[in-house]
Motif scaffolding. Structure first.
Motif, PDB file in Angstrom:
ATOM      1  N   ALA A 141      -0.632 -22.008  -0.457  1.00 35.07           N
ATOM      2  CA  ALA A 141      -1.865 -22.264  -0.507  1.00 35.07           C
ATOM      3  C   ALA A 141      -2.809 -21.342  -1.216  1.00 35.07           C
ATOM      4  O   ALA A 141      -3.768 -21.522  -1.541  1.00 35.07           O
ATOM      5  N   SER A 142      -2.079 -20.414  -1.973  1.00 33.17           N
ATOM      6  CA  SER A 142      -2.810 -19.299  -2.697  1.00 33.17           C
ATOM      7  C   SER A 142      -2.008 -19.037  -4.054  1.00 33.17           C
ATOM      8  O   SER A 142      -0.822 -19.026  -3.984  1.00 33.17           O
ATOM      9  N   ALA A 143      -2.471 -18.974  -5.027  1.00 32.49           N
ATOM     10  CA  ALA A 143      -2.137 -18.992  -6.499  1.00 32.49           C
ATOM     11  C   ALA A 143      -1.359 -17.362  -6.617  1.00 32.49           C
ATOM     12  O   ALA A 143      -0.472 -17.393  -7.417  1.00 32.49           O
ATOM     13  N   GLN A 144      -2.090 -16.355  -5.855  1.00 29.01           N
ATOM     14  CA  GLN A 144      -1.728 -15.175  -6.187  1.00 29.01           C
ATOM     15  C   GLN A 144      -1.130 -14.510  -4.825  1.00 29.01           C
ATOM     16  O   GLN A 144      -1.558 -14.797  -3.611  1.00 29.01           O
ATOM     17  N   ALA A 145       0.054 -13.494  -5.081  1.00 30.76           N
ATOM     18  CA  ALA A 145       0.638 -12.921  -3.704  1.00 30.76           C
ATOM     19  C   ALA A 145      -0.654 -11.819  -3.360  1.00 30.76           C
ATOM     20  O   ALA A 145      -1.385 -11.413  -4.316  1.00 30.76           O
ATOM     21  N   ARG A 146      -0.633 -11.435  -1.877  1.00 32.89           N
ATOM     22  CA  ARG A 146      -1.681 -10.412  -1.670  1.00 32.89           C
ATOM     23  C   ARG A 146      -0.479  -9.328  -1.188  1.00 32.89           C
ATOM     24  O   ARG A 146       0.670  -9.523  -0.589  1.00 32.89           O
ATOM     25  N   SER A 147      -1.014  -8.030  -1.530  1.00 34.53           N
ATOM     26  CA  SER A 147      -0.060  -6.895  -1.035  1.00 34.53           C
ATOM     27  C   SER A 147      -0.526  -5.976  -0.255  1.00 34.53           C
ATOM     28  O   SER A 147      -2.037  -5.640  -0.145  1.00 34.53           O
ATOM     29  N   VAL A 148       0.257  -5.403   0.800  1.00 32.20           N
ATOM     30  CA  VAL A 148      -0.458  -4.362   1.580  1.00 32.20           C
ATOM     31  C   VAL A 148       0.820  -3.261   1.570  1.00 32.20           C
ATOM     32  O   VAL A 148       2.104  -3.402   0.988  1.00 32.20           O
ATOM     33  N   ASP A 149       0.531  -2.194   1.851  1.00 32.59           N
ATOM     34  CA  ASP A 149       1.493  -0.766   1.878  1.00 32.59           C
ATOM     35  C   ASP A 149       2.025  -0.796   3.239  1.00 32.59           C
ATOM     36  O   ASP A 149       1.209  -0.887   4.282  1.00 32.59           O
ATOM     37  N   ALA A 150       3.402  -0.422   3.447  1.00 31.90           N
ATOM     38  CA  ALA A 150       3.920   0.110   4.516  1.00 31.90           C
ATOM     39  C   ALA A 150       4.234   1.396   4.765  1.00 31.90           C
ATOM     40  O   ALA A 150       3.987   2.063   3.616  1.00 31.90           O
ATOM     41  N   ASP A 151       3.618   2.051   5.888  1.00 30.56           N
ATOM     42  CA  ASP A 151       3.589   3.420   5.662  1.00 30.56           C
ATOM     43  C   ASP A 151       5.012   4.258   5.839  1.00 30.56           C
ATOM     44  O   ASP A 151       5.996   3.571   5.806  1.00 30.56           O
ATOM     45  N   GLY A 152       4.887   5.317   6.164  1.00 26.07           N
ATOM     46  CA  GLY A 152       6.120   6.114   6.011  1.00 26.07           C
ATOM     47  C   GLY A 152       7.233   5.785   7.135  1.00 26.07           C
ATOM     48  O   GLY A 152       8.452   6.057   6.885  1.00 26.07           O
ATOM     49  N   ARG A 153       6.606   5.257   8.268  1.00 25.45           N
ATOM     50  CA  ARG A 153       7.446   4.639   9.206  1.00 25.45           C
ATOM     51  C   ARG A 153       8.120   3.028   9.009  1.00 25.45           C
ATOM     52  O   ARG A 153       8.614   2.554   9.880  1.00 25.45           O
ATOM     53  N   GLY A 154       7.586   2.619   7.952  1.00 22.63           N
ATOM     54  CA  GLY A 154       7.954   1.177   7.423  1.00 22.63           C
ATOM     55  C   GLY A 154       7.028   0.290   8.390  1.00 22.63           C
ATOM     56  O   GLY A 154       7.508  -0.822   8.447  1.00 22.63           O
TER      57      GLY A 154
END
Length: 176
Positions: free
Chosen positions: A132-145
């Protein structure tokens, strides 16, 4: 049993017959819309540089069948969907876990919230890809994953894990 015909063995006269057969089968037994969407997503939005993390556990699945092959659950009106647990895994040549991506999927209104953790632990970037979206969205995982992805549309979804010094890992496409 006859041998299948290779594409280079077809004559120009076969084209119209094949087109009529395709139209006939498309009308008589069309592919389910979800299957078509998943097929397009897996081809169009694939990550050619990523290892594939297989879905090894799905709390909605009562058997070992892949999630895409099971029947969809039907809920009565007003029934609140239960959180769903998904586990994706890459196994090395010795059969040991190389990467595990565990995700809880929760309905938040008409959208989904993904809460996950990675093994081995450590910082990473998680991309969510959807048809449904042409672009991927990114988030960061913290130091504990640990990571959270809010506002995910229901439908086909794949995650890609990126870590410095490691090859990318993409999950198989899954309906959320």
């Amino acid at each position: 049993m006859t041998e299948p015909i290779e594409p280079d063995e077809l004559s120009p006269e076969d084209g119209p017959l094949l087109a009529r057969l395709e139209a006939m089968f498309s009308e008589a037994d069309p592919a389910p819309a979800e299957a078509v969407a998943l097929a397009k997503a897996s081809f169009i939005l694939r990550s050619l540089d990523a290892e594939l993390a297989a879905l090894v556990e799905d709390s909605e699945s009562e058997s070992a069948e892949p999630a895409g092959s099971r029947a969809m659950a039907v809920r009565g009106p007003g029934a609140a969907p239960q959180p769903r647990q998904l586990t994706f895994q890459v196994v090395d040549e010795r059969g040991h876990d190389e990467v595990v991506i565990a995700v809880q999927v929760e309905a938040v209104g008409a959208r989904r919230r993904l809460t996950g953790h990675l093994a081995p632990q450590g910082p990473a970037t998680i991309e969510v890809r959807q048809t449904a979206s042409a672009q991927a969205r990114s988030v960061d995982a913290d130091g504990r994953g640990l990571f959270i992805i809010d506002d995910v549309l229901p439908g086909p979804m794949s995650l890609t894990l990126r870590r410095a010094g490691s090859p990318a890992v993409a999950t198989q496409w899954t309906l959320v």
